[in-house]
Structures are given as C-alpha cells and as structure tokens.
Motif scaffolding. Structure first.
Motif, PDB file in Angstrom:
ATOM      1  N   MET A  77       0.853  -1.191   0.000  1.00 30.32           N
ATOM      2  CA  MET A  77       0.000   0.000   0.000  1.00 30.32           C
ATOM      3  C   MET A  77       0.884   1.235   0.000  1.00 30.32           C
ATOM      4  SD  MET A  77      -2.928   0.633   2.816  1.00 30.32           S
ATOM      5  CE  MET A  77      -3.595  -0.998   2.730  1.00 30.32           C
ATOM      6  N   MET A  78       0.388   2.303  -0.595  1.00 35.92           N
ATOM      7  CA  MET A  78       1.135   3.555  -0.530  1.00 35.92           C
ATOM      8  C   MET A  78       0.181   4.728  -0.642  1.00 35.92           C
ATOM      9  SD  MET A  78       3.077   3.371  -4.203  1.00 35.92           S
ATOM     10  CE  MET A  78       4.028   4.844  -3.891  1.00 35.92           C
ATOM     11  N   GLY A  79       0.640   5.859  -0.197  1.00 34.14           N
ATOM     12  CA  GLY A  79      -0.209   7.044  -0.279  1.00 34.14           C
ATOM     13  C   GLY A  79       0.623   8.302  -0.165  1.00 34.14           C
ATOM     14  N   VAL A  80       0.178   9.318  -0.862  1.00 34.67           N
ATOM     15  CA  VAL A  80       0.841  10.624  -0.831  1.00 34.67           C
ATOM     16  C   VAL A  80      -0.204  11.648  -0.400  1.00 34.67           C
ATOM     17  CG1 VAL A  80       1.908  12.396  -2.303  1.00 34.67           C
ATOM     18  CG2 VAL A  80       2.580   9.993  -2.551  1.00 34.67           C
ATOM     19  N   GLY A  88       6.246  13.599  -7.802  1.00 39.48           N
ATOM     20  CA  GLY A  88       7.355  12.642  -7.792  1.00 39.48           C
ATOM     21  C   GLY A  88       7.585  11.922  -6.474  1.00 39.48           C
ATOM     22  N   ILE A  89       6.732  12.181  -5.476  1.00 38.30           N
ATOM     23  CA  ILE A  89       6.948  11.566  -4.148  1.00 38.30           C
ATOM     24  C   ILE A  89       6.651  10.063  -4.189  1.00 38.30           C
ATOM     25  CG2 ILE A  89       6.182  11.591  -1.732  1.00 38.30           C
ATOM     26  CD1 ILE A  89       5.502  14.653  -2.342  1.00 38.30           C
ATOM     27  N   GLY A  90       5.550   9.689  -4.846  1.00 39.54           N
ATOM     28  CA  GLY A  90       5.193   8.272  -4.948  1.00 39.54           C
ATOM     29  C   GLY A  90       6.288   7.468  -5.634  1.00 39.54           C
ATOM     30  N   LYS A  91       6.795   8.035  -6.709  1.00 36.71           N
ATOM     31  CA  LYS A  91       7.852   7.364  -7.469  1.00 36.71           C
ATOM     32  C   LYS A  91       9.115   7.195  -6.593  1.00 36.71           C
ATOM     33  CE  LYS A  91       9.276   7.811 -12.253  1.00 36.71           C
ATOM     34  NZ  LYS A  91       9.315   8.761 -13.363  1.00 36.71           N
ATOM     35  N   ALA A  92       9.462   8.250  -5.859  1.00 32.98           N
ATOM     36  CA  ALA A  92      10.662   8.201  -5.013  1.00 32.98           C
ATOM     37  C   ALA A  92      10.493   7.173  -3.895  1.00 32.98           C
ATOM     38  CB  ALA A  92      10.946   9.587  -4.439  1.00 32.98           C
ATOM     39  N   LEU A  93       9.287   7.102  -3.321  1.00 31.03           N
ATOM     40  CA  LEU A  93       9.025   6.114  -2.261  1.00 31.03           C
ATOM     41  C   LEU A  93       9.147   4.700  -2.816  1.00 31.03           C
ATOM     42  CD1 LEU A  93       6.017   7.879  -0.538  1.00 31.03           C
ATOM     43  CD2 LEU A  93       8.024   7.044   0.696  1.00 31.03           C
ATOM     44  N   ALA A  94       8.571   4.478  -3.999  1.00 27.77           N
ATOM     45  CA  ALA A  94       8.624   3.141  -4.608  1.00 27.77           C
ATOM     46  C   ALA A  94      10.078   2.747  -4.890  1.00 27.77           C
ATOM     47  CB  ALA A  94       7.804   3.116  -5.890  1.00 27.77           C
ATOM     48  N   ARG A  95      10.854   3.673  -5.422  1.00 31.46           N
ATOM     49  CA  ARG A  95      12.254   3.361  -5.726  1.00 31.46           C
ATOM     50  C   ARG A  95      13.033   3.023  -4.456  1.00 31.46           C
ATOM     51  NH1 ARG A  95      13.006   7.057 -10.687  1.00 31.46           N
ATOM     52  NH2 ARG A  95      12.183   5.615 -12.252  1.00 31.46           N
ATOM     53  N   ARG A  96      12.696   3.727  -3.354  1.00 28.87           N
ATOM     54  CA  ARG A  96      13.387   3.438  -2.081  1.00 28.87           C
ATOM     55  C   ARG A  96      13.055   2.023  -1.615  1.00 28.87           C
ATOM     56  NH1 ARG A  96      16.170   1.937   0.719  1.00 28.87           N
ATOM     57  NH2 ARG A  96      17.069   2.639   2.684  1.00 28.87           N
ATOM     58  N   LEU A  97      11.778   1.635  -1.769  1.00 24.07           N
ATOM     59  CA  LEU A  97      11.385   0.274  -1.372  1.00 24.07           C
ATOM     60  C   LEU A  97      12.071  -0.763  -2.272  1.00 24.07           C
ATOM     61  CD1 LEU A  97       9.578  -1.527   0.450  1.00 24.07           C
ATOM     62  CD2 LEU A  97       7.785  -1.305  -1.279  1.00 24.07           C
ATOM     63  N   PHE A  98      12.143  -0.502  -3.583  1.00 24.60           N
ATOM     64  CA  PHE A  98      12.809  -1.452  -4.488  1.00 24.60           C
ATOM     65  C   PHE A  98      14.290  -1.585  -4.100  1.00 24.60           C
ATOM     66  CE2 PHE A  98       9.785   0.201  -8.045  1.00 24.60           C
ATOM     67  CZ  PHE A  98       8.730  -0.433  -7.435  1.00 24.60           C
ATOM     68  N   ASP A  99      14.929  -0.465  -3.732  1.00 24.74           N
ATOM     69  CA  ASP A  99      16.333  -0.516  -3.298  1.00 24.74           C
ATOM     70  C   ASP A  99      16.465  -1.378  -2.043  1.00 24.74           C
ATOM     71  OD1 ASP A  99      17.097   1.115  -5.349  1.00 24.74           O
ATOM     72  OD2 ASP A  99      17.327   2.930  -4.136  1.00 24.74           O
ATOM     73  N   TYR A 100      15.511  -1.207  -1.127  1.00 23.15           N
ATOM     74  CA  TYR A 100      15.543  -2.004   0.107  1.00 23.15           C
ATOM     75  C   TYR A 100      15.423  -3.492  -0.238  1.00 23.15           C
ATOM     76  CZ  TYR A 100      14.354  -4.091   4.554  1.00 23.15           C
ATOM     77  OH  TYR A 100      14.346  -4.916   5.651  1.00 23.15           O
ATOM     78  N   PHE A 101      14.459  -3.817  -1.112  1.00 21.68           N
ATOM     79  CA  PHE A 101      14.290  -5.215  -1.511  1.00 21.68           C
ATOM     80  C   PHE A 101      15.595  -5.743  -2.120  1.00 21.68           C
ATOM     81  CE2 PHE A 101       9.414  -4.629  -2.258  1.00 21.68           C
ATOM     82  CZ  PHE A 101       9.157  -4.969  -0.941  1.00 21.68           C
ATOM     83  N   GLY A 118      -7.396   2.358 -13.740  1.00 24.13           N
ATOM     84  CA  GLY A 118      -6.493   2.694 -14.841  1.00 24.13           C
ATOM     85  C   GLY A 118      -5.371   3.628 -14.430  1.00 24.13           C
ATOM     86  N   ASP A 119      -5.677   4.588 -13.550  1.00 22.29           N
ATOM     87  CA  ASP A 119      -4.649   5.562 -13.186  1.00 22.29           C
ATOM     88  C   ASP A 119      -3.553   4.928 -12.333  1.00 22.29           C
ATOM     89  OD1 ASP A 119      -6.521   5.228 -11.194  1.00 22.29           O
ATOM     90  OD2 ASP A 119      -6.540   7.327 -10.579  1.00 22.29           O
ATOM     91  N   ILE A 120      -3.956   4.025 -11.426  1.00 24.24           N
ATOM     92  CA  ILE A 120      -2.945   3.378 -10.575  1.00 24.24           C
ATOM     93  C   ILE A 120      -2.118   2.405 -11.421  1.00 24.24           C
ATOM     94  CG2 ILE A 120      -2.564   2.006  -8.476  1.00 24.24           C
ATOM     95  CD1 ILE A 120      -3.726   4.815  -8.019  1.00 24.24           C
ATOM     96  N   LEU A 121      -2.793   1.748 -12.386  1.00 26.56           N
ATOM     97  CA  LEU A 121      -2.050   0.874 -13.307  1.00 26.56           C
ATOM     98  C   LEU A 121      -1.002   1.684 -14.063  1.00 26.56           C
ATOM     99  CD1 LEU A 121      -4.836  -1.403 -14.817  1.00 26.56           C
ATOM    100  CD2 LEU A 121      -2.867  -2.151 -13.483  1.00 26.56           C
ATOM    101  N   ALA A 122      -1.385   2.889 -14.485  1.00 26.17           N
ATOM    102  CA  ALA A 122      -0.444   3.748 -15.221  1.00 26.17           C
ATOM    103  C   ALA A 122       0.740   4.112 -14.330  1.00 26.17           C
ATOM    104  CB  ALA A 122      -1.154   5.005 -15.711  1.00 26.17           C
ATOM    105  N   PHE A 123       0.437   4.400 -13.068  1.00 25.34           N
ATOM    106  CA  PHE A 123       1.508   4.738 -12.118  1.00 25.34           C
ATOM    107  C   PHE A 123       2.500   3.576 -12.003  1.00 25.34           C
ATOM    108  CE2 PHE A 123       2.941   4.354  -7.649  1.00 25.34           C
ATOM    109  CZ  PHE A 123       3.765   5.471  -7.589  1.00 25.34           C
ATOM    110  N   PHE A 124       1.969   2.334 -11.803  1.00 23.67           N
ATOM    111  CA  PHE A 124       2.861   1.175 -11.641  1.00 23.67           C
ATOM    112  C   PHE A 124       3.566   0.811 -12.949  1.00 23.67           C
ATOM    113  CE2 PHE A 124       0.482   0.378  -7.618  1.00 23.67           C
ATOM    114  CZ  PHE A 124       1.576   0.356  -6.779  1.00 23.67           C
ATOM    115  N   LYS A 125       2.880   0.982 -14.056  1.00 24.61           N
ATOM    116  CA  LYS A 125       3.534   0.706 -15.349  1.00 24.61           C
ATOM    117  C   LYS A 125       4.734   1.621 -15.527  1.00 24.61           C
ATOM    118  CE  LYS A 125       1.174  -1.820 -18.663  1.00 24.61           C
ATOM    119  NZ  LYS A 125       0.910  -1.944 -20.069  1.00 24.61           N
TER     120      LYS A 125
END
Ligand SMILES: CC(C)(COP(=O)(O)OP(=O)(O)OC[C@H]1O[C@@H](n2cnc3c(N)ncnc32)[C@H](O)[C@@H]1OP(=O)(O)O)[C@@H](O)C(=O)NCCC(=O)NCCS
Length: 141
Positions: A77-80, A88-101, A118-125
């Motif tokens: 889950m995530m939220g801004v 760009g906050i959501g993207k930065a948070l996701a990248r930090r989690l991927f780095d942790y993984f 559709g919008d959340i799919l676009a975000f993850f894509k």
C-alpha cells in the motif's frame, strides 16, 4: 524531501494521510497493521518527509515461498498527501522500497491493483511493472 524508515512517532501522520485519501476514519486494525511495519525486516514501511512533516508513505513486505520465486517483495500500500500528489513523491518512495528489496537480495517485486484502476495501473507501469502470470482469487462466504 527525505525518505526514511517509518518510526512509531510517524504513525499519527501516516494515518492522517490515509484518512485524507480515503475520506474515512482509519480503523484500529489498519493502525495495528502499520505498527507491525515498525522495526521489522520483512514488513517494512518508508515515509517521505519534508520540513518535518510526513507527506507520503509506502508499505512493503518480503514473502518467502509461492509466486514462482523463492522470495518476493510486495508493494502492499502507498499514499501521498493529496496536496502533494503528482510531484514525484510516490515514485521516489517506490524506488526506495525497491532498493531495500534489492539490498535484501529480493529482485522479484509484485503488487495487486484493482483491474479498473487505470490511473494506478499507469503509475505502476511507469515504475516498470507489467501484468504478471498470476491472478488473484477470492472466496467469500
Ligand atoms: C498513486 C500515488 C501513490 C502516486 O504518487 P504521486 O506522488 O502522486 O505520483 P508521482 O508524482 O510520483 O508520479 C509518478 C508517475 O506516475 C504517474 N502518475 C501518478 N499518479 C497518476 C495517476 N493518478 N494517473 C496517471 N498517472 C499517474 C505520473 O504522471 C508520473 O509519471 P512520470 O514519471 O512519467 O512523470 C498517489 O497519487 C496516491 O497516494 N494515490 C491515492 C492512493 C493510492 O491509490 N495508492 C496506490 C494503491 S495502494
């Protein structure tokens, strides 16, 4: 903006963001779920902070077994904060989690998204996700 692991003191602000996003009171169950992500290696959460204020969060989990790989990382889950979305906050948070993984040796990352969001799919894509070979099943009584 700084991105760091969540602490117990951040919980009220994260709950505030979640409540503003959902426009509902956040349940005790949700808050207890969040607390389990403090000081845990497998259940992690990061917050984005700006001028001493928490402006976003991401909750993730490392799972062992299943889903094709020995170990998988999940974006749970995530939220801004609504007034900070789209900067760009959501993207930065996701990248930090991927780095942790990746630091934990986890390179296979999964998440679930409502099929009609559709919008959340676009975000993850945009973060490199694509449709997986798995489908979610649900059983209700
Ligand atoms: C989804 C969410 C976390 C995205 O965070 P954000 O900080 O607003 O997103 P970013 O500014 O980092 O955007 C990153 C990219 O995704 C795209 N994007 C973000 N939100 C989008 C939306 N609603 N629709 C389409 N694209 C979107 C941006 O255009 C950007 O693309 P770019 O890198 O090509 O410029 C945030 O909008 C949010 O909290 N939404 C409500 C809660 C939610 O749905 N959480 C996800 C499921 S748990």
């Amino acid at each position: 903006m700084d991105i760091r692991l969540i602490t117990q003191d951040d919980i009220p602000q994260v709950v505030g963001i979640q409540s503003r996003i959902t426009r509902r009171e956040v349940s005790d169950l949700w808050q207890r779920m969040l607390l389990r992500h403090v000081d845990s290696e497998d259940q992690v959460a990061f917050v984005a902070e700006e001028d001493g204020q928490v402006i976003g969060f991401i909750i993730g989990e490392i799972k062992v077994g299943g889903f094709g790989s020995e170990v998988t990382g999940w974006v749970e889950m995530m939220g801004v904060a609504p007034d900070k979305m789209g900067s760009g906050i959501g993207k930065a948070l996701a990248r930090r989690l991927f780095d942790y993984f990746a630091e934990q040796g986890v390179h296979d990352v999964l998440t679930s998204v409502a099929w009609d969001s559709g919008d959340i799919l676009a975000f993850f894509k945009g973060l490199g996700f694509d449709r997986s070979v798995f489908i979610n099943l649900e059983r209700k009584e």
